[in-house]
Design a protein around this motif. Structure first.
Motif, PDB file in Angstrom:
ATOM      1  N   THR A  66      -8.816   4.462 -12.688  1.00 57.26           N
ATOM      2  CA  THR A  66      -7.851   3.508 -13.235  1.00 57.26           C
ATOM      3  C   THR A  66      -8.273   3.063 -14.634  1.00 57.26           C
ATOM      4  O   THR A  66      -7.439   2.939 -15.536  1.00 57.26           O
ATOM      5  N   LEU A  69       0.829  -1.206   0.000  1.00 54.90           N
ATOM      6  CA  LEU A  69       0.000   0.000   0.000  1.00 54.90           C
ATOM      7  C   LEU A  69       0.864   1.257   0.000  1.00 54.90           C
ATOM      8  O   LEU A  69       0.542   2.239  -0.686  1.00 54.90           O
ATOM      9  N   SER A 109      -0.656  -4.145 -11.228  1.00 50.35           N
ATOM     10  CA  SER A 109       0.434  -3.190 -11.045  1.00 50.35           C
ATOM     11  C   SER A 109      -0.031  -1.897 -10.379  1.00 50.35           C
ATOM     12  O   SER A 109       0.782  -1.156  -9.831  1.00 50.35           O
ATOM     13  N   CYS A 110      -1.329  -1.639 -10.408  1.00 51.90           N
ATOM     14  CA  CYS A 110      -1.859  -0.486  -9.680  1.00 51.90           C
ATOM     15  C   CYS A 110      -1.655  -0.677  -8.184  1.00 51.90           C
ATOM     16  O   CYS A 110      -1.357   0.277  -7.458  1.00 51.90           O
ATOM     17  N   PHE A 111      -1.783  -1.901  -7.712  1.00 52.17           N
ATOM     18  CA  PHE A 111      -1.675  -2.147  -6.276  1.00 52.17           C
ATOM     19  C   PHE A 111      -0.271  -1.857  -5.751  1.00 52.17           C
ATOM     20  O   PHE A 111      -0.119  -1.358  -4.632  1.00 52.17           O
ATOM     21  N   ASP A 112       0.763  -2.158  -6.510  1.00 50.02           N
ATOM     22  CA  ASP A 112       2.122  -1.864  -6.031  1.00 50.02           C
ATOM     23  C   ASP A 112       2.674  -0.562  -6.601  1.00 50.02           C
ATOM     24  O   ASP A 112       3.841  -0.223  -6.376  1.00 50.02           O
ATOM     25  N   GLY A 113       1.846   0.174  -7.338  1.00 47.51           N
ATOM     26  CA  GLY A 113       2.252   1.481  -7.835  1.00 47.51           C
ATOM     27  C   GLY A 113       3.056   1.483  -9.115  1.00 47.51           C
ATOM     28  O   GLY A 113       3.302   2.549  -9.684  1.00 47.51           O
ATOM     29  N   GLU A 121     -11.922   5.222  -7.570  1.00 49.49           N
ATOM     30  CA  GLU A 121     -10.571   4.702  -7.816  1.00 49.49           C
ATOM     31  C   GLU A 121     -10.532   3.805  -9.047  1.00 49.49           C
ATOM     32  O   GLU A 121      -9.631   3.929  -9.898  1.00 49.49           O
ATOM     33  N   GLN A 162       3.816   1.470  -1.327  1.00 45.43           N
ATOM     34  CA  GLN A 162       4.347   1.554  -2.691  1.00 45.43           C
ATOM     35  C   GLN A 162       3.307   2.135  -3.646  1.00 45.43           C
ATOM     36  O   GLN A 162       3.641   2.859  -4.581  1.00 45.43           O
ATOM     37  N   HIS A 163       2.049   1.813  -3.396  1.00 41.98           N
ATOM     38  CA  HIS A 163       0.959   2.291  -4.250  1.00 41.98           C
ATOM     39  C   HIS A 163       0.912   3.813  -4.306  1.00 41.98           C
ATOM     40  O   HIS A 163       0.667   4.403  -5.368  1.00 41.98           O
ATOM     41  N   TYR A 166      -0.722  -7.005   0.891  1.00 41.87           N
ATOM     42  CA  TYR A 166      -1.470  -7.396  -0.309  1.00 41.87           C
ATOM     43  C   TYR A 166      -1.931  -8.842  -0.196  1.00 41.87           C
ATOM     44  O   TYR A 166      -1.155  -9.721   0.195  1.00 41.87           O
ATOM     45  N   TYR A 218      -5.967  -5.203  -0.190  1.00 42.94           N
ATOM     46  CA  TYR A 218      -5.095  -4.716   0.880  1.00 42.94           C
ATOM     47  C   TYR A 218      -5.731  -5.124   2.196  1.00 42.94           C
ATOM     48  O   TYR A 218      -6.950  -4.999   2.367  1.00 42.94           O
TER      49      TYR A 218
END
Length: 240
Positions: free
Chosen positions: A198, A62, A216-220, A194, A64-65, A146, A140
C-alpha cells in the motif's frame, strides 16, 4: 488517582507500552459510536459516514476491499483477475504475477464453499472473512466488519511525525511489528506485505502514506482511485 479516573484510564503505570502507544479517548466527538463495528462503511474522524458517494452493494467492508479484483463481478476472484487488477493500479508485470500467485495461493482454500481444493485457486468473496489473518490492526473484525476505533488507534499509537497526515515507512514498520502476535509468522509477513505494498502504490511526494489512502484501502475505494490515476497517466503518455 480517583476511582472514576482509574476505571477509565487507558494507561497502566507498570506497563510502559501503554504510555508509548496511547489510544484515543474522545472519538465520540467525531464518529458516532466509534466502538461499533460497521458492516457497510469505513468511517474515520474526517469521514464519519465513510467514503462519500461510494456504493456498498450490500457487501461487508472486507468484501468491498477485495471486490475491485473481481473483474467480471461474478463473486469469484481468479489469479488472472488478481494479476490484471494489480496491473490496473500501476504494478509491473513481474510484481503483479508474484502477487497473484501469493494472494490466490494463500487465500483461495479458506474461502472455498467445500473441502475439495481447486486447481484454479479461486477466492470466493462471499467467504472472504475466513481468509482474514492474524497480527493485523484489528480494523476488520472476524466477520469482515470495520472497526473505526482500531483504525484511529493506528495513528494515535504510531503516527508520531505528522499524525493528521499519515505514516512514514519507518512508522509503518514499527506498527506492523507492534501488531505481531507471538509465533504468528504468517500473519506478520502478510501484514507487513500488505502495508508495504500500500505504501509503494499510494505514498505521497514527501514519503507519507496518507491516512485517507489507508482508510480508503479498507473499503476498496483506494483501488478505484489508483486505477483511474494510472489510466490517466498512461493516456497522457500516449498523447505526448
Amino acid at each position: 488517582m480517583a476511582r472514576e479516573e482509574e476505571t477509565l484510564s487507558p494507561v497502566a503505570e507498570q506497563a510502559p507500552v501503554t504510555f508509548e502507544r496511547p489510544v484515543h479517548s474522545d472519538l465520540e466527538k467525531f464518529i458516532p459510536k466509534p466502538y461499533l463495528a460497521r458492516g457497510l462503511v469505513a468511517p474515520d474522524i474526517y469521514h464519519p459516514e465513510g467514503t462519500p458517494g461510494r456504493q456498498h452493494h450490500g457487501m461487508s467492508v472486507l468484501q468491498q476491499h477485495v471486490a475491485f479484483f473481481d473483474l467480471n463481478n461474478d463473486g469469484i476472484i481468479y489469479p488472472w483477475e488478481t494479476y490484471f487488477g494489480m496491473r490496473a493500479i500501476g504494478l509491473n508485470v513481474i510484481f503483479s504475477l508474484i502477487l497473484a500467485i501469493a494472494i490466490n495461493g494463500t487465500l483461495s482454500y479458506p474461502t472455498l464453499p467445500g473441502w475439495i481444493p481447486s486447481l484454479f485457486f479461486p477466492i470466493y468473496i462471499h467467504n472472504i472473512h475466513r481468509a482474514k489473518h492474524g497480527s493485523d490492526s484489528k480494523s476488520y473484525d472476524s466477520e469482515g466488519r470495520y472497526m473505526p476505533v482500531h483504525f484511529e488507534n493506528m495513528f494515535s499509537k504510531y503516527a508520531h511525525t505528522a499524525p493528521d497526515r499519515g505514516l512514514t515507512f519507518r512508522e509503518i514498520w514499527r506498527m506492523t511489528n507492534g501488531h505481531w502476535e507471538t509465533y504468528d509468522f504468517f500473519g506478520l509477513i502478510a501484514n507487513k506485505g500488505e502495508w508495504i505494498l500500500t505504501y509503494l502504490v499510494a505514498r505521497d511526494e514527501d514519503g507519507f502514506l496518507p491516512r485517507e489512502a489507508m482508510r480508503s484501502c479498507f473499503d476498496g475505494s483506494l483501488f478505484d482511485y489508483l486505477a483511474l490515476r494510472h489510466s490517466n497517466a498512461a493516456g497522457s503518455e500516449k498523447m505526448d
